[in-house]
Enzyme design. Sequence first.
Site, PDB file in Angstrom:
ATOM      1  N   ASP A   1       8.925  -5.095  -2.608  1.00 37.76           N
ATOM      2  CA  ASP A   1       7.623  -4.448  -2.823  1.00 37.76           C
ATOM      3  C   ASP A   1       7.594  -2.928  -2.633  1.00 37.76           C
ATOM      4  OD1 ASP A   1       4.889  -4.722  -3.553  1.00 37.76           O
ATOM      5  OD2 ASP A   1       4.275  -4.664  -1.469  1.00 37.76           O
TER       6      ASP A   1
ATOM      7  N   HIS B   1       6.333   1.858  -5.238  1.00 42.37           N
ATOM      8  CA  HIS B   1       5.958   0.445  -5.277  1.00 42.37           C
ATOM      9  C   HIS B   1       7.077  -0.297  -6.001  1.00 42.37           C
ATOM     10  CE1 HIS B   1       2.632  -2.669  -6.474  1.00 42.37           C
ATOM     11  NE2 HIS B   1       3.197  -2.985  -5.336  1.00 42.37           N
TER      12      HIS B   1
ATOM     13  N   SER C   1       1.019  -5.216  -9.331  1.00 43.99           N
ATOM     14  CA  SER C   1       0.971  -6.498  -8.632  1.00 43.99           C
ATOM     15  C   SER C   1       0.856  -7.650  -9.630  1.00 43.99           C
ATOM     16  CB  SER C   1      -0.252  -6.518  -7.716  1.00 43.99           C
ATOM     17  OG  SER C   1      -0.314  -5.314  -7.014  1.00 43.99           O
TER      18      SER C   1
ATOM     19  N   LYS D   1       0.331  -1.531   2.284  1.00 46.47           N
ATOM     20  CA  LYS D   1      -0.153  -0.557   1.306  1.00 46.47           C
ATOM     21  C   LYS D   1      -0.884   0.610   1.953  1.00 46.47           C
ATOM     22  CE  LYS D   1       1.827  -2.439  -2.113  1.00 46.47           C
ATOM     23  NZ  LYS D   1       1.708  -3.805  -2.323  1.00 46.47           N
TER      24      LYS D   1
ATOM     25  N   SER E   1       9.564 -11.952  -8.396  1.00 43.81           N
ATOM     26  CA  SER E   1      10.476 -12.961  -8.945  1.00 43.81           C
ATOM     27  C   SER E   1      11.731 -12.315  -9.529  1.00 43.81           C
ATOM     28  CB  SER E   1       9.778 -13.877  -9.939  1.00 43.81           C
ATOM     29  OG  SER E   1       9.314 -13.144 -11.021  1.00 43.81           O
TER      30      SER E   1
ATOM     31  N   CYS F   1       3.094  -8.985 -11.658  1.00 41.71           N
ATOM     32  CA  CYS F   1       3.714  -8.774 -12.976  1.00 41.71           C
ATOM     33  C   CYS F   1       5.209  -9.051 -12.952  1.00 41.71           C
ATOM     34  CB  CYS F   1       3.458  -7.350 -13.464  1.00 41.71           C
ATOM     35  SG  CYS F   1       1.733  -7.032 -13.813  1.00 41.71           S
ATOM     36  N   GLY F   2       5.681  -9.831 -11.991  1.00 40.99           N
ATOM     37  CA  GLY F   2       7.079 -10.264 -12.021  1.00 40.99           C
ATOM     38  C   GLY F   2       8.018  -9.472 -11.124  1.00 40.99           C
ATOM     39  N   LYS F   3       7.476  -8.619 -10.294  1.00 42.25           N
ATOM     40  CA  LYS F   3       8.354  -7.791  -9.434  1.00 42.25           C
ATOM     41  C   LYS F   3       9.097  -8.657  -8.416  1.00 42.25           C
ATOM     42  CE  LYS F   3       6.222  -4.426  -7.208  1.00 42.25           C
ATOM     43  NZ  LYS F   3       6.105  -4.747  -5.770  1.00 42.25           N
TER      44      LYS F   3
ATOM     45  N   ARG G   1      -0.966 -16.496  -1.190  1.00 43.77           N
ATOM     46  CA  ARG G   1       0.311 -15.842  -0.873  1.00 43.77           C
ATOM     47  C   ARG G   1       1.096 -16.599   0.188  1.00 43.77           C
ATOM     48  NH1 ARG G   1       1.188 -10.288  -3.080  1.00 43.77           N
ATOM     49  NH2 ARG G   1      -0.645  -9.941  -4.359  1.00 43.77           N
TER      50      ARG G   1
END
Length: 628
Positions: free
Chosen positions: A291, A250, A272, A231, A278, A274-276, A389
């Site tokens: 990401d 992002h 972050s 980041k 998966s 929120c299902g990105k 993580r």
Amino acid sequence: MEMKTMNFLKEKCGEENYKKLTALNNQKINGFVTGYIQLCNPEKVFVRTDSAEDALYIRNKAIENGEEKKLAMDGHTVHFDGYYDQARDKGNTKYLLAKGIDFGPSIKGINKEEGLMEIQEYLKDSMVGKEMYICFFCLGPLDSEFSIVCAQITDSSYVAHSEGILYRSGYEEFKKKENCNDFFRFVHSAGVIESGVSKNVAQRRVYVDLQDKIVFSTNTQYAGNTVGLKKLALRLAIYQASKEDWLAEHMFVMGIHNPKGRVTYFTGAFPSACGKTSTSMLPGETIIGDDIAYLRNREGKIYAVNVESGIFGIIRDVNPESDPLIWEALTFSGEVIFSNVLVTEKNAPSWLGDERGIPEEGINYSGEWVKGKKDAKGNDITSSHKNARYTVRINRLKNRDIKADDPQGVLVGGVIYGGRDSNISVPVQESFDWKHGVLTMGASLESETTAATLGQEGVRKFNIMANLDFLSIPLGKYINKYLNFGSKLTSAPIIFAVNYFLKNSNDDYLTEKEDKHVWIRWMEQRIHKEIDAIKTPTGFIPEYEDLKRLFKEVLNKDYTKEEYGEQFTLRVAENIAKIERIVEVYKNSVPDTPDVLFKVLEEQKQQLERVKAEHGDYISPEILKASN
Ligand code: SPV
Ligand code: MN
């Protein structure tokens, strides 16, 4: 190089590392390294080339010095960050700005001279008794117009090890670029270490210098604050992209495969947790990245690359049913760093939602842990942290896309925006065009906060393009940039919005975790103009029959008209209230908002008022369809 510098470097690095460093033949690198050796005063210096041997050296160091511990399974290690160092620290992440420069109230700045003085003070002698790792990586595929080379200095073998998994090695790329002086630089020190973690977290700082393309980070270990290429680099890239003609986002990048073998690539921006990740790993589809993406216009079309080569993913709720692909990568031998999970008596990782049950005791980010343990403030300490993580290479996933390393990138057919929204938007909808999508979906994104950043959870916050935390240019400029970028496209991708978190009035989720697979397959068919949709004031929504077919085809589920009716009811008052909130945000805190944003939101509001007058506050998709 001056004789004096040469001798200094030789003495500090030792013969072998000095050779590796100087083989790059890069004056700027030599000066950079010399300067920070002088300031940070490490006991030893290690230079990482692209060799497997150097990667292994760093991994072994992490185990030797206790930053990581071996777990029972071969290749698995665990790392703990300090109890108060479990997420990105937005409050202490600031841009070093020259006098008179201000990015607006949403972006934190600090006077450059003052900030530099402070951070140099923290970095001074910060590596006494420690080893300094000097690493070279490449953001994006090798040998590509998308890519940016980077140099990282850190005293953390965990940071260097993580980067070796998450990024493409860049030592040879630096050599090829012959004395290049345009690259990103990162300087990190974990500061004083006590019981294995950064002691002075109160002095945690992440300071970003956009002009000099350098980021400093200290008194922290959490990867979101320390792994420069993630980041911290995104912040530099957004600034650089704004000066050139591309976007740094992002976003995941993935391929969606229709049953006949057609592949359509999507990018998707979500805040972050929120299902990105998966979404990017859906079984049967292919992943490029989860990401960060760079997007460029080539011949009127958008092409995207994954900036990374690994995943630093949230482990909570990863289980064999909902995320089978990553489950497999995490439960077999092979290189994985687990961070802030619970380590059981069998020396195995355990995490929230892994469906193996929570053990009675173990070791976690608070030390020795037993069920019911509380912290100093009397709060329950969960077994594994909510933001725990895993760090793995994407090539550990069986469904890695064949174009994942393509220097050309992939052609983007669809762009998705998603947030954590319990009561406003339908699960999936399509924008009317690029401008409408950018303004009402991306620039109007709101999301309820999660454990991925420090601070309270569950608070609804504005988060433009899911990229607010990383923006390094004023918001209005960013929106204009997007609109201009779109206006130069001859074939723009279609913009969609999803919401995986919609609830009913009893606070129950209206959709299942795996339903996202159906939404994206619906988008894929819309891109290829194979199916119709219902026009509503906020966008196009699916027809029941199409979802019914797709639920059967993708998930083998019978999808009822009742479910559809509940999920796709237009919540008029909530949508109007959202527009009013967004307009307030822009009016009050974004002085350079383009007028077109207010215009498009006002039009949408009027449309909503109109249907409300006719059909009331909750309008079923049948009624919406009938009025098409
Ligand atoms: C996120 O929080 O969006 C992440 C992890 O992807 S971090 O490295 O903390 O940014
Ligand atoms: Mn992220």
